[in-house]
Motif scaffolding. Structure first.
Motif, PDB file in Angstrom:
ATOM      1  N   PHE A 282       0.562  -1.060   0.013  1.00 25.28           N
ATOM      2  CA  PHE A 282       0.027  -0.033   0.098  1.00 25.28           C
ATOM      3  C   PHE A 282       1.041   1.084   0.596  1.00 25.28           C
ATOM      4  O   PHE A 282       0.214   2.620   0.290  1.00 25.28           O
ATOM      5  N   GLY A 283       2.331   1.444  -0.067  1.00 28.37           N
ATOM      6  CA  GLY A 283       2.848   2.231   0.067  1.00 28.37           C
ATOM      7  C   GLY A 283       3.694   2.442   1.156  1.00 28.37           C
ATOM      8  O   GLY A 283       3.243   2.654   2.465  1.00 28.37           O
ATOM      9  N   PRO A 284       4.739   3.784   0.955  1.00 28.66           N
ATOM     10  CA  PRO A 284       5.227   4.019   1.879  1.00 28.66           C
ATOM     11  C   PRO A 284       4.795   5.306   2.802  1.00 28.66           C
ATOM     12  O   PRO A 284       5.027   5.208   3.828  1.00 28.66           O
ATOM     13  N   ASP A 285       3.516   5.896   2.258  1.00 27.64           N
ATOM     14  CA  ASP A 285       2.623   6.770   3.469  1.00 27.64           C
ATOM     15  C   ASP A 285       1.315   6.503   4.121  1.00 27.64           C
ATOM     16  O   ASP A 285       0.546   7.329   4.441  1.00 27.64           O
ATOM     17  N   GLN A 286       1.038   4.853   3.318  1.00 27.34           N
ATOM     18  CA  GLN A 286      -0.193   4.566   4.021  1.00 27.34           C
ATOM     19  C   GLN A 286       0.048   3.356   5.189  1.00 27.34           C
ATOM     20  O   GLN A 286       0.795   2.050   5.100  1.00 27.34           O
ATOM     21  N   PRO A 287      -0.010   3.462   6.083  1.00 31.90           N
ATOM     22  CA  PRO A 287       0.412   2.818   7.512  1.00 31.90           C
ATOM     23  C   PRO A 287      -0.769   1.675   7.697  1.00 31.90           C
ATOM     24  O   PRO A 287      -1.404   1.606   7.078  1.00 31.90           O
ATOM     25  N   VAL A 288       0.354   0.558   7.974  1.00 36.87           N
ATOM     26  CA  VAL A 288      -1.435  -0.943   7.775  1.00 36.87           C
ATOM     27  C   VAL A 288      -1.594  -1.328   9.879  1.00 36.87           C
ATOM     28  O   VAL A 288      -0.301  -0.773  10.313  1.00 36.87           O
ATOM     29  N   HIS A 289      -2.429  -1.999  10.050  1.00 34.99           N
ATOM     30  CA  HIS A 289      -1.695  -2.302  10.774  1.00 34.99           C
ATOM     31  C   HIS A 289      -2.422  -3.999  11.085  1.00 34.99           C
ATOM     32  O   HIS A 289      -2.778  -4.602  10.236  1.00 34.99           O
ATOM     33  N   LEU A 290      -2.049  -5.458  11.344  1.00 33.22           N
ATOM     34  CA  LEU A 290      -2.662  -6.652  11.301  1.00 33.22           C
ATOM     35  C   LEU A 290      -2.577  -7.138  12.112  1.00 33.22           C
ATOM     36  O   LEU A 290      -2.972  -6.930  13.348  1.00 33.22           O
ATOM     37  N   ASN A 291      -3.774  -7.883  11.947  1.00 32.59           N
ATOM     38  CA  ASN A 291      -4.685  -9.239  12.919  1.00 32.59           C
ATOM     39  C   ASN A 291      -4.405 -10.598  12.481  1.00 32.59           C
ATOM     40  O   ASN A 291      -3.977 -10.284  11.385  1.00 32.59           O
ATOM     41  N   LEU A 292      -3.300 -10.551  13.734  1.00 33.13           N
ATOM     42  CA  LEU A 292      -2.609 -12.262  12.825  1.00 33.13           C
ATOM     43  C   LEU A 292      -2.918 -13.018  14.372  1.00 33.13           C
ATOM     44  O   LEU A 292      -3.565 -12.614  15.388  1.00 33.13           O
ATOM     45  N   ILE A 293      -3.612 -14.030  13.752  1.00 30.93           N
ATOM     46  CA  ILE A 293      -4.898 -15.002  14.557  1.00 30.93           C
ATOM     47  C   ILE A 293      -3.633 -16.673  14.036  1.00 30.93           C
ATOM     48  O   ILE A 293      -3.230 -17.071  12.993  1.00 30.93           O
ATOM     49  N   GLU A 294      -3.616 -17.619  15.492  1.00 35.40           N
ATOM     50  CA  GLU A 294      -3.131 -18.688  15.264  1.00 35.40           C
ATOM     51  C   GLU A 294      -4.087 -19.070  16.013  1.00 35.40           C
ATOM     52  O   GLU A 294      -4.832 -18.725  16.325  1.00 35.40           O
ATOM     53  N   LEU A 295      -3.527 -20.755  16.109  1.00 32.25           N
ATOM     54  CA  LEU A 295      -3.558 -21.736  17.187  1.00 32.25           C
ATOM     55  C   LEU A 295      -3.300 -21.384  18.474  1.00 32.25           C
ATOM     56  O   LEU A 295      -2.001 -20.986  18.710  1.00 32.25           O
ATOM     57  N   PRO A 296      -3.999 -21.760  19.433  1.00 33.00           N
ATOM     58  CA  PRO A 296      -3.709 -21.877  20.756  1.00 33.00           C
ATOM     59  C   PRO A 296      -1.924 -21.948  21.605  1.00 33.00           C
ATOM     60  O   PRO A 296      -1.804 -21.026  21.683  1.00 33.00           O
ATOM     61  N   HIS A 297      -1.918 -23.141  20.505  1.00 31.07           N
ATOM     62  CA  HIS A 297      -0.925 -23.805  20.789  1.00 31.07           C
ATOM     63  C   HIS A 297       1.165 -22.772  20.687  1.00 31.07           C
ATOM     64  O   HIS A 297       1.058 -23.093  20.995  1.00 31.07           O
ATOM     65  N   ALA A 298       0.300 -22.412  18.842  1.00 30.21           N
ATOM     66  CA  ALA A 298       1.374 -21.837  18.603  1.00 30.21           C
ATOM     67  C   ALA A 298       0.926 -20.064  18.820  1.00 30.21           C
ATOM     68  O   ALA A 298       1.757 -18.820  18.385  1.00 30.21           O
ATOM     69  N   MET A 299       0.312 -19.635  19.917  1.00 30.15           N
ATOM     70  CA  MET A 299       0.634 -18.194  20.322  1.00 30.15           C
ATOM     71  C   MET A 299       1.683 -17.439  20.283  1.00 30.15           C
ATOM     72  O   MET A 299       1.990 -16.969  20.485  1.00 30.15           O
ATOM     73  N   ASP A 300       2.518 -18.616  21.004  1.00 38.55           N
ATOM     74  CA  ASP A 300       4.082 -18.188  21.689  1.00 38.55           C
ATOM     75  C   ASP A 300       4.532 -17.977  20.969  1.00 38.55           C
ATOM     76  O   ASP A 300       5.709 -16.479  20.531  1.00 38.55           O
ATOM     77  N   ALA A 301       4.419 -18.784  20.046  1.00 39.21           N
ATOM     78  CA  ALA A 301       5.469 -18.665  18.379  1.00 39.21           C
ATOM     79  C   ALA A 301       5.473 -17.539  17.822  1.00 39.21           C
ATOM     80  O   ALA A 301       6.323 -16.472  17.169  1.00 39.21           O
ATOM     81  N   LEU A 302       4.066 -17.241  17.659  1.00 36.43           N
ATOM     82  CA  LEU A 302       3.183 -15.691  17.065  1.00 36.43           C
ATOM     83  C   LEU A 302       3.938 -14.926  18.058  1.00 36.43           C
ATOM     84  O   LEU A 302       3.802 -13.460  17.380  1.00 36.43           O
ATOM     85  N   GLY A 303       4.183 -14.783  19.349  1.00 38.61           N
ATOM     86  CA  GLY A 303       4.437 -13.218  19.807  1.00 38.61           C
ATOM     87  C   GLY A 303       6.232 -13.433  19.368  1.00 38.61           C
ATOM     88  O   GLY A 303       5.999 -12.504  19.558  1.00 38.61           O
ATOM     89  N   GLY A 304       6.837 -14.525  19.230  1.00 37.15           N
ATOM     90  CA  GLY A 304       8.354 -14.317  18.497  1.00 37.15           C
ATOM     91  C   GLY A 304       8.106 -13.556  17.632  1.00 37.15           C
ATOM     92  O   GLY A 304       9.036 -12.389  17.357  1.00 37.15           O
ATOM     93  N   VAL A 305       7.053 -13.667  16.992  1.00 34.46           N
ATOM     94  CA  VAL A 305       6.829 -12.860  14.991  1.00 34.46           C
ATOM     95  C   VAL A 305       6.629 -11.903  15.481  1.00 34.46           C
ATOM     96  O   VAL A 305       7.464 -10.741  14.630  1.00 34.46           O
ATOM     97  N   VAL A 306       5.710 -11.951  15.869  1.00 35.15           N
ATOM     98  CA  VAL A 306       5.696 -10.295  16.231  1.00 35.15           C
ATOM     99  C   VAL A 306       6.883  -9.614  17.159  1.00 35.15           C
ATOM    100  O   VAL A 306       7.134  -7.843  16.918  1.00 35.15           O
ATOM    101  N   MET A 307       7.249 -10.411  17.837  1.00 32.41           N
ATOM    102  CA  MET A 307       8.713  -9.240  18.196  1.00 32.41           C
ATOM    103  C   MET A 307       9.165  -9.031  17.325  1.00 32.41           C
ATOM    104  O   MET A 307       9.731  -8.160  17.122  1.00 32.41           O
ATOM    105  N   GLU A 308       9.589  -9.445  16.555  1.00 38.56           N
ATOM    106  CA  GLU A 308      10.337  -9.345  15.245  1.00 38.56           C
ATOM    107  C   GLU A 308       9.032  -8.383  14.190  1.00 38.56           C
ATOM    108  O   GLU A 308      10.940  -7.372  13.860  1.00 38.56           O
TER     109      GLU A 308
END
Ligand SMILES: NC(=O)c1ccc[n+]([C@@H]2O[C@H](COP(=O)([O-])OP(=O)(O)OC[C@H]3O[C@@H](n4cnc5c(N)ncnc54)[C@H](O)[C@@H]3O)[C@@H](O)[C@H]2O)c1
Ligand SMILES: O=C(O)C[C@H](O)C(=O)O
Length: 329
Positions: A30-56
């Motif tokens: 969407f280009g450098p002037d259009q902010p994006v918000h990510l809604n990230l969904i995972e299985l319950p057991h993968a939420m910790d791994a998702l937390g690592g992705v969010v950290m990155e």
């Protein structure tokens, strides 16, 4: 700063997710002037791994990333809330020796709840791209549970097949992939898919004139594209991820930007009877858009060979639909 575009991604901690999210967050679509918000969904057991992705994601310090929301698959409405775009990746990939249709048993049940949650919580004009396999029929399932969302807002991803076909034609013709245009995929994201070489062009010349080896076009070219997913699984020991994420981003760009002159893009859409294809099935066809509203490219004529190939894939889609009748809304 303008209102962020909100993009929900399911399966965000998986292979494709990991190849997808950082490019989404970087502003590539969407280009450098259009902010994006990510809604990230995972299985319950993968939420910790998702937390690592969010950290990155945080550690990339993308100026275009306005924020991240996470939710597990037990709280889908939280995950899809106000989403302008939903990329349904979350699902199980196949292993060597399986067909994508074999995944219906394990993945089909994901897409009813997904459709209901999108219907309940996503933005008014949400657009949905289904990547999870078998993507055409999974998209049909989700769509059938989301009556609020217009049928024309649903897409199953066949852009990877289009990219693969273009690459094969370019290599055969000894040209750059950018010299290959108007290559459409018909039908199902399966070995019955039909890469329509008759209507593709190489430097403006119809492919059957640019490539004289028609046995190759009707043989090895088709089977290479149709079986590419399995070939990658055999070679990598895992299904495609970076090229799939790339195709998902291409699809998001395809549906949000005007189609260049002389070009088409491929995605499976809900047929309304175009080309005599039964209404209501999710069939890949050649599309063009002004960036807001897409149309199927009309008037392409097909010889008996092409007609038979397209019909076989349409028949397979009808058969898959009949298989999942109990999962439809
Ligand atoms: N359409 C295409 O061209 C194409 C190309 C490549 C892969 N695929 C498909 O994409 C899917 C994902 O592939 P991958 O390589 O990322 O697999 P993966 O196993 O690496 O990641 C899938 C992720 O989805 C999550 N998940 C599973 N069920 C979920 C659910 N109900 N809700 C939310 N998350 C869920 C898993 O926890 C996992 O993290 C597979 O179905 C694969 O076949 C499609
Ligand atoms: O083939 C698979 O199972 C993964 C994906 O659909 C692909 O085409 O690479």
């Amino acid at each position: 700063m303008s209102k962020p575009v909100r993009i929900a991604v399911t399966g965000a901690a998986g292979q494709i997710g990991y190849a997808l999210l950082f490019r989404l967050a970087s502003g590539e679509v969407f280009g450098p002037d259009q902010p994006v918000h990510l809604n990230l969904i995972e299985l319950p057991h993968a939420m910790d791994a998702l937390g690592g992705v969010v950290m990155e994601l945080d550690d990339c310090a993308f100026p275009t990333l306005e924020g991240v929301t996470t939710a597990d698959s037990d709280h889908l409405e939280d995950g899809f809330r106000d989403a302008d775009y939903v990329m349904c990746v979350g699902s199980v990939p196949r292993k060597q020796g399986m067909e994508r249709a074999d995944l219906l048993k394990v993945n089909g049940g994901i897409f009813g709840p997904t459709g209901r949650a999108i219907d309940a919580a996503a933005a008014e004009n949400v657009k949905v791209i289904v990547v999870g396999n078998p993507c055409n029929t999974n998209c049909l399932i989700a769509m059938s549970h989301a009556p609020r969302v217009p049928r024309e807002n649903w897409f199953a991803m066949t852009r990877l097949d289009q990219n693969r076909a273009k690459s094969q034609l370019a290599q055969k013709a000894g040209v750059g992939v950018g010299d290959v245009n108007s290559l459409a995929i018909w039908g199902n994201h399966s070995p019955t898919m039909y890469p329509d070489f008759d209507h593709a062009r190489i430097k403006g010349t119809p492919v059957p004139q640019a490539i004289s080896d028609h046995d190759w076009l009707k043989g090895e070219f088709l089977t290479t594209v149709q079986q590419r997913g399995a070939a990658i699984i055999k070679a990598r020991g895992a299904s495609s991820a970076a090229s799939a994420a790339n195709a998902a981003l291409d699809t998001l760009k395809d549906i949000t930007r005007p189609t260049p002159e002389g070009e088409v893009f491929s995605a499976a859409i809900c047929s309304t009877g175009q080309y005599g294809i039964e209404e209501g099935i999710m069939c890949s066809m050649p599309l063009r858009t002004d960036g807001t509203t897409w149309q199927v490219v009309e008037g392409w004529e097909h010889d008996e060979f092409a007609q038979a190939k397209i019909q076989a894939s349409v028949d397979e889609l009808k058969s898959e639909r009949d298989t999942v009748r109990d999962l439809l809304g």
